[in-house]
Scaffold this motif. Sequence first.
Motif, PDB file in Angstrom:
ATOM      1  N   SER A  30       0.836  -1.090   0.008  1.00  0.00           N
ATOM      2  CA  SER A  30       0.074  -0.120   0.091  1.00  0.00           C
ATOM      3  C   SER A  30       0.985   1.290  -0.106  1.00  0.00           C
ATOM      4  CB  SER A  30      -0.856   0.110   1.229  1.00  0.00           C
ATOM      5  OG  SER A  30      -0.210   0.052   2.347  1.00  0.00           O
ATOM      6  N   HIS A  31       1.918   1.190   0.962  1.00  0.00           N
ATOM      7  CA  HIS A  31       2.935   2.114   0.870  1.00  0.00           C
ATOM      8  C   HIS A  31       3.576   2.538  -0.445  1.00  0.00           C
ATOM      9  CE1 HIS A  31       6.128   5.030   2.155  1.00  0.00           C
ATOM     10  NE2 HIS A  31       6.767   4.204   1.415  1.00  0.00           N
ATOM     11  N   GLN A  32       4.021   1.401  -1.009  1.00  0.00           N
ATOM     12  CA  GLN A  32       4.524   1.479  -2.434  1.00  0.00           C
ATOM     13  C   GLN A  32       3.432   1.998  -3.517  1.00  0.00           C
ATOM     14  OE1 GLN A  32       7.429   0.535  -3.694  1.00  0.00           O
ATOM     15  NE2 GLN A  32       7.389  -0.661  -5.340  1.00  0.00           N
ATOM     16  N   THR A  33       2.374   1.417  -3.379  1.00  0.00           N
ATOM     17  CA  THR A  33       1.452   2.056  -4.402  1.00  0.00           C
ATOM     18  C   THR A  33       1.127   3.617  -4.203  1.00  0.00           C
ATOM     19  OG1 THR A  33      -0.016  -0.069  -4.308  1.00  0.00           O
ATOM     20  CG2 THR A  33      -0.812   1.722  -5.275  1.00  0.00           C
ATOM     21  N   LYS A  34       1.379   4.088  -2.683  1.00  0.00           N
ATOM     22  CA  LYS A  34       0.735   5.335  -2.872  1.00  0.00           C
ATOM     23  C   LYS A  34       2.268   6.162  -3.409  1.00  0.00           C
ATOM     24  CE  LYS A  34      -1.322   5.570   1.538  1.00  0.00           C
ATOM     25  NZ  LYS A  34      -1.160   5.859   3.103  1.00  0.00           N
ATOM     26  N   LEU A  35       3.302   5.632  -3.289  1.00  0.00           N
ATOM     27  CA  LEU A  35       4.496   6.119  -3.857  1.00  0.00           C
ATOM     28  C   LEU A  35       4.446   6.298  -5.182  1.00  0.00           C
ATOM     29  CD1 LEU A  35       7.462   6.560  -2.026  1.00  0.00           C
ATOM     30  CD2 LEU A  35       8.210   4.985  -3.697  1.00  0.00           C
ATOM     31  N   LEU A  36       3.940   5.090  -5.872  1.00  0.00           N
ATOM     32  CA  LEU A  36       3.999   5.044  -7.305  1.00  0.00           C
ATOM     33  C   LEU A  36       2.830   6.212  -7.876  1.00  0.00           C
ATOM     34  CD1 LEU A  36       4.416   1.396  -7.981  1.00  0.00           C
ATOM     35  CD2 LEU A  36       5.993   3.266  -8.241  1.00  0.00           C
ATOM     36  N   ASN A  37       1.806   6.188  -7.134  1.00  0.00           N
ATOM     37  CA  ASN A  37       0.764   7.279  -7.658  1.00  0.00           C
ATOM     38  C   ASN A  37       1.101   8.604  -7.465  1.00  0.00           C
ATOM     39  OD1 ASN A  37      -0.960   5.019  -7.979  1.00  0.00           O
ATOM     40  ND2 ASN A  37      -2.114   5.320  -6.295  1.00  0.00           N
ATOM     41  N   SER A  38       2.091   8.930  -6.459  1.00  0.00           N
ATOM     42  CA  SER A  38       2.700  10.337  -6.486  1.00  0.00           C
ATOM     43  C   SER A  38       3.573  10.555  -7.464  1.00  0.00           C
ATOM     44  CB  SER A  38       2.947  10.480  -5.068  1.00  0.00           C
ATOM     45  OG  SER A  38       4.252   9.837  -4.862  1.00  0.00           O
ATOM     46  N   LEU A  39       4.444   9.488  -8.218  1.00  0.00           N
ATOM     47  CA  LEU A  39       5.352   9.737  -9.024  1.00  0.00           C
ATOM     48  C   LEU A  39       4.636  10.602 -10.154  1.00  0.00           C
ATOM     49  CD1 LEU A  39       7.263   6.382  -9.939  1.00  0.00           C
ATOM     50  CD2 LEU A  39       7.853   8.457  -9.300  1.00  0.00           C
ATOM     51  N   GLN A  40       5.608  11.547 -10.493  1.00  0.00           N
ATOM     52  CA  GLN A  40       5.286  12.422 -11.613  1.00  0.00           C
ATOM     53  C   GLN A  40       6.099  11.923 -12.880  1.00  0.00           C
ATOM     54  OE1 GLN A  40       4.356  15.776 -12.812  1.00  0.00           O
ATOM     55  NE2 GLN A  40       2.611  15.371 -11.472  1.00  0.00           N
ATOM     56  N   ILE A  41       5.406  11.553 -13.970  1.00  0.00           N
ATOM     57  CA  ILE A  41       6.071  10.904 -15.049  1.00  0.00           C
ATOM     58  C   ILE A  41       6.200  12.110 -16.019  1.00  0.00           C
ATOM     59  CG2 ILE A  41       5.622   9.404 -17.127  1.00  0.00           C
ATOM     60  CD1 ILE A  41       5.914   7.778 -14.554  1.00  0.00           C
ATOM     61  N   SER A  42       7.447  12.540 -16.178  1.00  0.00           N
ATOM     62  CA  SER A  42       7.544  13.784 -17.142  1.00  0.00           C
ATOM     63  C   SER A  42       8.885  13.621 -17.955  1.00  0.00           C
ATOM     64  CB  SER A  42       7.675  14.731 -16.024  1.00  0.00           C
ATOM     65  OG  SER A  42       8.714  14.591 -15.412  1.00  0.00           O
ATOM     66  N   GLY A  43       8.979  14.078 -18.990  1.00  0.00           N
ATOM     67  CA  GLY A  43       9.957  14.022 -19.931  1.00  0.00           C
ATOM     68  C   GLY A  43       9.735  12.891 -20.853  1.00  0.00           C
ATOM     69  N   VAL A  44       8.867  12.591 -20.999  1.00  0.00           N
ATOM     70  CA  VAL A  44       8.386  11.410 -21.964  1.00  0.00           C
ATOM     71  C   VAL A  44       7.371  11.887 -22.821  1.00  0.00           C
ATOM     72  CG1 VAL A  44       9.299   9.360 -20.654  1.00  0.00           C
ATOM     73  CG2 VAL A  44       6.768  10.136 -20.407  1.00  0.00           C
ATOM     74  N   CYS A  45       7.175  11.184 -23.961  1.00  0.00           N
ATOM     75  CA  CYS A  45       6.150  11.585 -24.973  1.00  0.00           C
ATOM     76  C   CYS A  45       4.777  11.059 -24.467  1.00  0.00           C
ATOM     77  CB  CYS A  45       6.323  11.289 -26.370  1.00  0.00           C
ATOM     78  SG  CYS A  45       6.199   9.224 -26.533  1.00  0.00           S
ATOM     79  N   LYS A  94      15.954  16.905 -27.253  1.00  0.00           N
ATOM     80  CA  LYS A  94      14.267  17.253 -27.583  1.00  0.00           C
ATOM     81  C   LYS A  94      13.523  15.998 -27.866  1.00  0.00           C
ATOM     82  CE  LYS A  94      14.526  22.221 -28.497  1.00  0.00           C
ATOM     83  NZ  LYS A  94      15.937  22.628 -28.730  1.00  0.00           N
ATOM     84  N   VAL A  95      14.025  14.732 -27.212  1.00  0.00           N
ATOM     85  CA  VAL A  95      13.245  13.570 -27.380  1.00  0.00           C
ATOM     86  C   VAL A  95      12.635  13.022 -26.282  1.00  0.00           C
ATOM     87  CG1 VAL A  95      14.700  12.924 -29.384  1.00  0.00           C
ATOM     88  CG2 VAL A  95      15.330  12.146 -27.196  1.00  0.00           C
ATOM     89  N   CYS A  96      11.887  11.933 -26.386  1.00  0.00           N
ATOM     90  CA  CYS A  96      11.302  11.442 -25.445  1.00  0.00           C
ATOM     91  C   CYS A  96      12.413  10.596 -24.624  1.00  0.00           C
ATOM     92  CB  CYS A  96      10.105  10.340 -25.979  1.00  0.00           C
ATOM     93  SG  CYS A  96       9.617   9.295 -24.433  1.00  0.00           S
ATOM     94  N   ALA A  97      12.503  10.499 -23.276  1.00  0.00           N
ATOM     95  CA  ALA A  97      13.467  10.123 -22.291  1.00  0.00           C
ATOM     96  C   ALA A  97      13.308   8.352 -22.418  1.00  0.00           C
ATOM     97  CB  ALA A  97      13.361  10.392 -21.054  1.00  0.00           C
TER      98      ALA A  97
END
Length: 191
Positions: A30-45, A94-97
Amino acid sequence: MSTARGNSNRNRPQKHQNRTVFKNDLHDSSHQTKLLNSLQISGVCKRCKDILDWKIKYKKYKPLTAPRKCVGCDQKTVKHAYHMLCRECAKEKKVCAKCCKAPENEEVAVEDSQTETTDIKSMLKGLPERRRRTMLRYINKQEEEHGEISPELISKIQDIVAQMAKPNFDEDSLFGDDFSGSDDNDEEDQH
Ligand SMILES: [Zn+2]
Ligand SMILES: [Zn+2]
């Protein structure tokens, strides 16, 4: 190529090196899930973001335990799982990571992500009848196995369709073991 490295001369030895701490208590899901949910996915297309969001949503996202080597600068600077390039390299090129492609079709892709099935159908429209049927069989099989059409599958289909447009397209090599057609082997994928 030489094997010499520039930074092999170190003047003082490291006393104790505290690497990234490996925690076993991360199994608390549950902790892990919370952590993941708070992750910001950025720098990708958009496409890769959908894939990563989907992985997080369905708890298939495996975070990196240690930084990974960037394919751009060869340094261990990649901090996000599934990324190929570090943030700096991705920004610079300037590409997707993740897929390392320039997100040129961004506007088109952004339009509507909800009409996925229709999208697939329109993608297949341009294909010759036989290949379209192969693709439909492939998609149906994936949908059966996974219970849904994931963004990951959609992006795979997009890749395959793009491949199909090329003159030297080789159907067998593309589908390979994934889609050998005739036999079902059930014992392969147990979780
Ligand atoms: Zn880099
Ligand atoms: Zn991408």
